[in-house]
Motif scaffolding. Structure first.
Motif, PDB file in Angstrom:
ATOM      1  N   GLY A 204      35.643  38.542  37.114  1.00 42.42           N
ATOM      2  CA  GLY A 204      35.365  37.281  37.782  1.00 42.42           C
ATOM      3  C   GLY A 204      33.904  36.889  37.783  1.00 42.42           C
ATOM      4  O   GLY A 204      33.566  35.733  37.998  1.00 42.42           O
TER       5      GLY A 204
ATOM      6  N   SER B 242      41.415  47.693  38.591  1.00 45.60           N
ATOM      7  CA  SER B 242      40.588  46.636  38.012  1.00 45.60           C
ATOM      8  C   SER B 242      39.716  47.199  36.889  1.00 45.60           C
ATOM      9  O   SER B 242      39.545  48.400  36.755  1.00 45.60           O
ATOM     10  CB  SER B 242      39.724  45.987  39.091  1.00 45.60           C
TER      11      SER B 242
ATOM     12  N   ASN C 103      45.232  37.497  31.908  1.00 46.42           N
ATOM     13  CA  ASN C 103      45.108  37.723  33.353  1.00 46.42           C
ATOM     14  C   ASN C 103      44.975  36.405  34.103  1.00 46.42           C
ATOM     15  O   ASN C 103      45.592  36.215  35.149  1.00 46.42           O
ATOM     16  CB  ASN C 103      43.890  38.599  33.664  1.00 46.42           C
ATOM     17  N   ARG C 104      44.185  35.499  33.575  1.00 48.34           N
ATOM     18  CA  ARG C 104      43.996  34.199  34.234  1.00 48.34           C
ATOM     19  C   ARG C 104      45.277  33.384  34.228  1.00 48.34           C
ATOM     20  O   ARG C 104      45.592  32.710  35.214  1.00 48.34           O
ATOM     21  CB  ARG C 104      42.865  33.428  33.564  1.00 48.34           C
TER      22      ARG C 104
ATOM     23  N   TRP D 237      48.329  34.619  34.192  1.00 45.93           N
ATOM     24  CA  TRP D 237      49.214  35.262  35.154  1.00 45.93           C
ATOM     25  C   TRP D 237      48.839  34.873  36.574  1.00 45.93           C
ATOM     26  O   TRP D 237      49.688  34.557  37.408  1.00 45.93           O
ATOM     27  CB  TRP D 237      49.155  36.782  34.975  1.00 45.93           C
ATOM     28  N   LEU D 238      47.536  34.866  36.876  1.00 41.70           N
ATOM     29  CA  LEU D 238      47.089  34.506  38.216  1.00 41.70           C
ATOM     30  C   LEU D 238      47.361  33.044  38.546  1.00 41.70           C
ATOM     31  O   LEU D 238      47.639  32.703  39.699  1.00 41.70           O
ATOM     32  CB  LEU D 238      45.591  34.772  38.369  1.00 41.70           C
ATOM     33  N   SER D 239      47.290  32.170  37.535  1.00 38.69           N
ATOM     34  CA  SER D 239      47.539  30.755  37.797  1.00 38.69           C
ATOM     35  C   SER D 239      49.004  30.499  38.150  1.00 38.69           C
ATOM     36  O   SER D 239      49.322  29.522  38.819  1.00 38.69           O
ATOM     37  CB  SER D 239      47.132  29.908  36.593  1.00 38.69           C
ATOM     38  N   LYS D 240      49.900  31.385  37.730  1.00 38.33           N
ATOM     39  CA  LYS D 240      51.320  31.236  38.032  1.00 38.33           C
ATOM     40  C   LYS D 240      51.674  31.799  39.399  1.00 38.33           C
ATOM     41  O   LYS D 240      52.726  31.498  39.929  1.00 38.33           O
ATOM     42  CB  LYS D 240      52.165  31.929  36.964  1.00 38.33           C
ATOM     43  N   ALA D 241      50.798  32.631  39.935  1.00 41.68           N
ATOM     44  CA  ALA D 241      51.098  33.285  41.227  1.00 41.68           C
ATOM     45  C   ALA D 241      50.949  32.351  42.396  1.00 41.68           C
ATOM     46  O   ALA D 241      50.389  31.360  42.451  1.00 41.68           O
ATOM     47  CB  ALA D 241      50.181  34.487  41.421  1.00 41.68           C
TER      48      ALA D 241
END
Length: 57
Positions: A27, A10, A50-51, A53-57
């Protein structure tokens, strides 16, 4: 201002706020007024990626 990479991969964003050294996680940037706005465009682009990518997870 700068960044610091942690052992877990991180990134901490380093600021001087009211004369104090602050290390802020991605965050938590919105909890510190003015910090997100002070970031360079490259850092904002990395956060957006990054956001996304995280929204697709």
């Amino acid at each position: 201002m700068g960044t610091k990479n942690k052992e877990d991969g991180s990134v901490l964003y380093v600021f001087v706020v009211n004369g104090l050294h602050k290390e802020i996680r991605e965050g938590a940037l919105k909890q510190h007024p003015g910090c997100y706005e002070a970031l360079p465009a490259t850092a904002k682009a990395r956060i957006s990626a990054n956001r996304l990518w995280l929204s697709k997870a």
